[in-house]
Design an enzyme around this catalytic site. Structure first.
Site, PDB file in Angstrom:
ATOM      1  CG  ASP A 130      16.270  36.804 -13.672  1.00 17.75           C
ATOM      2  OD1 ASP A 130      15.568  37.792 -13.364  1.00 17.75           O
ATOM      3  OD2 ASP A 130      15.962  36.002 -14.558  1.00 17.75           O
ATOM      4  CB  CYS A 137      -0.897   0.038   1.247  1.00 19.74           C
ATOM      5  SG  CYS A 137      -1.974  -1.377   1.476  1.00 19.74           S
TER       6      CYS A 137
END
Length: 487
Positions: free
Chosen positions: A452, A33
């Protein structure tokens, strides 16, 4: 407390944050599971933990029919890791073993097949064939439950060598025949139409799972502002948009449609229209990378939220993702085209390139008309007619030649450090371009483009200091997206 004790606590609390990070199997039932399975928590002495679904299957356990552990998001660990195991997992997810075998996987990693087998078995409890087999089983289950294709067609579409191998694998993984799996399909409806009515030509509807919160509006805003006409489009109103794009796949062209669905229950709805259904696994993984669906937003928030400057941004945008790329070569070319230009100008240049050199679709799909031109085509193309600055034209020629001749490799298993070094060695590629390609084309979650201007402005507005950057690792890419979005 041991690692296994911590894992059992996650199982006891049904903590969905760990879905896909590990699996647990129960000896008394013979099933495995996901950690968030809603069934009654088994006794600790009956539980065994596995890193992958393939390892649990190899130990003789079948997938739980209630929690469907094969449908969980991938582990964020494979995105973050740059070693051979992480690179191998990304390549296997892209379908390399099905297309090129274990030898092809090993060759791309630069190791022998025996070394790759040994390392994967030692760490994950399953080798490349078992991992690819588990993936084929999942693909086959999706096709059985979402299309009306014949079982034989599904077997080969999922990558099985024979119908017998397909039948045996499905019985082993799911303890059910293909017919039984098909009859148990959910039959749910989706924004793209009823699942039960779908067939191969109508496209394959999927629910692409993710863990934790997902900032869908911000991700769709990011993609919408950069969408190149002809290969991408956004339809619908903000909050209920659909992103559509063309895909260049090993078996032919494809079209992907992904719904925005803010606040949906742990998935994005998607429909894939494929020339060759054998491309389903590859197409799915590429869409997942584009939308950054295997990220761990809880781990990101825990690290970045500890920084006083980032904490308000993290709280304001829970689940913010760092979009990747559906096609690394396309992303690299677009990075070169758009560098130093506005977003609108980058889109215009991209559209001009698509019209001039892209391959037209056999039949347009809405606003989608072309596949983005591949690197080999652009390396040999005459680019003088394009309205580009000389520096961008030279950089485009340099990059596409390097991609076409293999000087630079940008496949999912590429060595990120080596790829960046080779990019920077090209005469017309600067550090920003190489870093942006590393972040998006190679899916590196730990890139910070400090050169940037928008990042620097966002840092100033947030009050972040350059001296804090080391504390954001290994999630610097997410910090950068927060700064790009900072008010």
């Amino acid at each position: 407390m041991t690692i296994e004790d911590s894992r059992y606590e996650a199982v006891s609390s049904r903590d969905a944050r760990f879905d896909g990070v590990f699996f647990f199997a129960v000896s008394t039932t013979g099933i495995y599971c996901r950690p968030s399975c809603p069934a009654i928590t088994p006794k600790r002495r009956n539980v065994t933990f596995y890193r992958t679904a393939a390892a649990a299957q190899g130990a003789g356990y079948r997938a739980c029919r209630r929690c469907r552990p094969d449908a969980v998001p991938g582990s964020a660990e494979w995105n973050a890791r740059a070693d051979v195991v992480g690179r191998a997992m990304r390549l296997i997810g892209d379908g390399i073993v099905d297309r090129e075998g274990v030898a092809g996987l090993a060759g791309r990693l630069g190791y022998s097949a025996r070394q790759v087998q040994r390392q994967l078995n030692a760490e994950l409890g399953a080798g490349p064939i078992a991992l690819a087999r588990a993936q084929r089983g999942h693909t086959a289950r999706v096709l059985l439950q979402t299309t009306t294709l014949q079982a034989a067609e599904i077997a080969f579409a999922a990558g099985f060598a024979s119908v017998r191998q397909f039948n045996d694998t499905m019985r082993e993984i799911y303890a059910a025949t293909p017919s039984e799996i098909r009859s148990a399909r959910p039959g749910r409806a989706s924004r793209f139409g009823p699942v039960a009515a779908a067939n191969g030509r109508a496209g394959v509807p999927l629910r692409l799972a993710h863990r934790g919160p997902y900032a869908a509006v911000e991700v769709f805003d990011h993609l919408a502002s950069r969408a190149v006409p002809g290969i991408e489009e956004i339809v619908g109103e903000r909050g209920s948009r659909t992103y559509r794009r063309t895909l260049r796949l090993p078996g032919g062209a494809g079209v992907a449609e992904v719904g925005e669905q803010p606040g949906a229950g742990g998935w994005l709805e998607c429909r894939l229209h494929l020339t060759d259904l054998r491309d389903l696994t590859t197409a799915t993984q590429r869409v997942r990378r584009l939308f950054d669906l295997d990220a761990d937003p809880c781990a990101v928030a825990e690290r970045l939220g500890a920084d006083p400057a980032l904490a308000p941004l993290v709280a304001a945008r829970p689940g913010l993702r760092a979009p990747g790329a559906a096609d690394p070569h396309e992303l690299a070319v677009r990075a070169v085209l758009g560098h130093g230009a506005t977003t609108a100008e980058g889109r215009r240049r991209g559209h001009a390139l698509v019209v001039a050199h892209g391959r037209p679709l056999c039949e347009p799909s809405g606003g989608l008309t072309h596949l983005f031109p591949d690197a080999a085509t652009l390396a040999d193309a005459g680019l003088d007619a394009l309205d580009l600055p000389d520096a961008r034209r030279a950089a485009l020629r340099t990059l596409t030649t390097a991609l076409a001749d293999g000087t630079v490799t940008l496949d999912p298993g590429a060595d990120r450090d080596e790829a960046e070094r080779r990019l920077l060695a090209l005469p017309d590629i600067d550090r920003w371009t190489a870093g942006y390609i590393r972040m998006r084309a190679l899916g590196d979650p730990d890139v910070l483009l400090t050169d940037d201007p928008a990042v620097r402005a966002g840092m100033r507005r947030a009050g972040a200091q350059a001296s804090d950057t080391e504390t954001w690792r290994p999630w610097s890419s997410y910090a950068m997206h927060h700064f790009w979005s900072a008010p």
